[in-house]
Design a protein around this motif. Structure first.
Motif, PDB file in Angstrom:
ATOM      1  N   ARG A 106      19.870  15.698  84.707  1.00  0.00           N
ATOM      2  CA  ARG A 106      19.635  16.163  83.376  1.00  0.00           C
ATOM      3  C   ARG A 106      20.682  17.085  82.954  1.00  0.00           C
ATOM      4  O   ARG A 106      21.055  16.846  81.765  1.00  0.00           O
ATOM      5  CB  ARG A 106      18.457  17.208  83.528  1.00  0.00           C
ATOM      6  N   LEU A 107      21.518  17.763  83.766  1.00  0.00           N
ATOM      7  CA  LEU A 107      22.744  18.278  83.346  1.00  0.00           C
ATOM      8  C   LEU A 107      23.735  17.317  82.733  1.00  0.00           C
ATOM      9  O   LEU A 107      24.467  17.647  81.623  1.00  0.00           O
ATOM     10  CB  LEU A 107      23.363  18.976  84.463  1.00  0.00           C
ATOM     11  N   ARG A 108      23.906  16.237  83.305  1.00  0.00           N
ATOM     12  CA  ARG A 108      24.897  15.179  82.841  1.00  0.00           C
ATOM     13  C   ARG A 108      24.316  14.644  81.621  1.00  0.00           C
ATOM     14  O   ARG A 108      25.101  14.191  80.614  1.00  0.00           O
ATOM     15  CB  ARG A 108      25.007  13.970  83.821  1.00  0.00           C
ATOM     16  N   GLU A 109      22.984  14.247  81.357  1.00  0.00           N
ATOM     17  CA  GLU A 109      22.386  13.858  80.151  1.00  0.00           C
ATOM     18  C   GLU A 109      22.597  14.677  79.209  1.00  0.00           C
ATOM     19  O   GLU A 109      22.803  14.400  77.827  1.00  0.00           O
ATOM     20  CB  GLU A 109      21.061  13.711  80.516  1.00  0.00           C
ATOM     21  N   SER A 150      26.113  21.289  72.575  1.00  0.00           N
ATOM     22  CA  SER A 150      25.020  20.357  72.450  1.00  0.00           C
ATOM     23  C   SER A 150      24.025  20.379  73.031  1.00  0.00           C
ATOM     24  O   SER A 150      22.984  19.466  73.014  1.00  0.00           O
ATOM     25  CB  SER A 150      25.957  18.861  72.182  1.00  0.00           C
ATOM     26  N   ALA A 151      24.128  21.221  74.037  1.00  0.00           N
ATOM     27  CA  ALA A 151      22.711  21.112  75.243  1.00  0.00           C
ATOM     28  C   ALA A 151      21.468  21.742  74.187  1.00  0.00           C
ATOM     29  O   ALA A 151      21.730  22.673  73.494  1.00  0.00           O
ATOM     30  CB  ALA A 151      23.038  21.933  76.351  1.00  0.00           C
ATOM     31  N   PRO A 152      20.541  21.388  74.575  1.00  0.00           N
ATOM     32  CA  PRO A 152      18.989  21.680  74.042  1.00  0.00           C
ATOM     33  C   PRO A 152      18.867  23.230  74.426  1.00  0.00           C
ATOM     34  O   PRO A 152      19.175  23.582  75.610  1.00  0.00           O
ATOM     35  CB  PRO A 152      18.126  20.963  74.398  1.00  0.00           C
ATOM     36  N   LEU A 187      24.282   4.461  82.911  1.00  0.00           N
ATOM     37  CA  LEU A 187      24.331   3.286  82.106  1.00  0.00           C
ATOM     38  C   LEU A 187      23.717   3.261  80.593  1.00  0.00           C
ATOM     39  O   LEU A 187      23.863   2.361  79.637  1.00  0.00           O
ATOM     40  CB  LEU A 187      24.137   1.895  82.776  1.00  0.00           C
ATOM     41  N   GLY A 188      22.825   4.266  80.724  1.00  0.00           N
ATOM     42  CA  GLY A 188      21.723   4.284  79.529  1.00  0.00           C
ATOM     43  C   GLY A 188      20.916   3.284  79.422  1.00  0.00           C
ATOM     44  O   GLY A 188      20.510   2.823  78.271  1.00  0.00           O
TER      45      GLY A 188
END
Length: 335
Positions: free
Chosen positions: A53-56, A78-80, A142-143
């Motif tokens: 999640r931190l990477r996302e 940019s983090a929520p 990889l998304g």
């Protein structure tokens, strides 16, 4: 349940706070999955979910050979935001996030190939070890949707086999090994040592009792046996000598990942850790010459090198000495 009410949510919020407050600076390592499981008493899957999640969110990134580190300054912006508020705006944000995730997944799936999957899996394993590797984790990097990976790779066991082959393919053996049999076997062993050092996770995946069909791995045994051909050894002896030498290198290289994980968890190098052991208990043990006369002698003498590289150099030389002795006996006996 709100994100902050779950174990992963609480850990995520704490690590997010450390990053955004500057407590963890850009480039600094964040707690590994093993450290998270130990500190917070959660399962490995929960720890992996937190780092994913931190990477996302763009707050951290994986660095091969180092681990997961804080991303460059500005990524946190940019983090929520974490909020307990609910309502239409929250729902709309969630829908937008979900739609964005779907779009990213579809875009990632369009470019999905087996080669990209394997390369990404190697990067994850290099940076964080095999414990962090899963089909879901690779898909996130990889998304793409997790299930889409199975169209290219049947499962994790197949992925590991392909990763092994990829690691050995990166630095192929020369068409002709140098010198005579000893120089040739030594060149193969040194190449394997470099490959294992570059990919610390690799040695733990190797099996000498149930070898997998990985052509770029098998060619090492092929070339080693070829270097011993015509020296009077039986085929069984050539195969056993080649595999035994490879097994020695692999067995010692297993400690690359163990040391990398220990350094990541403790924040100390092997030398720094050893320095901390020089306390009262250590001195008392080394000062017992009746029970440990050899250790006592070592303790009184000059410092010795017990690094992995030093053990590799000594071990390879002795292995080759042994193979040479067998070759000489065959030459003398004419058998």
């Amino acid at each position: 349940m709100a994100e902050g009410g779950t174990p992963s949510g609480r850990i995520l919020a704490e690590l997010r706070r450390r990053i955004t407050s500057g407590e963890l600076a850009p480039g600094e390592r964040v707690p590994s999955t093993r450290r998270i499981t130990r500190e917070w008493g959660v399962a490995m899957a929960t720890a992996t979910k937190v780092l994913t999640r931190l990477r996302e969110e763009g707050l951290v990134r994986a660095v091969p050979g180092v681990g997961t580190v804080v991303a460059a300054a500005g990524a946190a912006a940019s983090a929520p935001a974490v909020s307990g508020a609910s309502g239409a705006s929250g729902a709309a944000s969630e829908r937008a996030s979900g739609e964005s995730g779907v779009r990213r997944a579809r875009a990632g799936e369009r470019d999905l190939t087996r080669e990209r999957i394997v390369a990404t899996a190697v990067q994850v394993a290099d940076a964080e070890g095999l414990t962090a590797l899963s089909m879901r984790r690779v898909a996130t990097e990889l998304g793409a949707a997790t299930m889409s990976l199975y169209r290219h790779v049947p499962g994790k066991d197949d992925l590991l086999r392909l990763m092994m082959d990829e690691a050995f393919r990166e630095e192929p053996l020369p068409d002709r090994l140098p010198g005579g049999w000893r120089e040739g076997l030594e060149a193969v062993a040194r190449l394997q040592w470099r490959i294992y050092r570059r990919h610390p996770w690799l040695a733990a995946t190797m099996s000498f009792t149930r070898p997998v069909m990985a052509p770029d791995v098998a060619v090492h045994t092929e070339r080693s046996m070829a270097a011993l051909a015509g020296l009077g050894l039986e085929q069984e002896e050539m195969a056993q000598a080649s595999v035994t030498l490879a097994a020695f290198v692999c067995g010692l290289a297993v400690h690359f990942e163990r040391e990398a994980q220990a350094e990541q968890d403790s924040g100390m190098s092997a030398d720094e850790w050893m320095d901390l052991q020089d306390g009262e208990d250590h001195d008392r043990l080394m000062a017992d010459p009746e029970r440990f006369p050899m250790f006592d002698a070592l303790n009184r003498g000059p410092e010795i090198d017990m690094s992995l590289d030093a053990l590799f150099e000594f071990g390879v030389a002795r292995m080759l000495d042994g193979i040479g002795a067998v070759i000489e006996r065959r030459a003398v006996s004419g058998a």
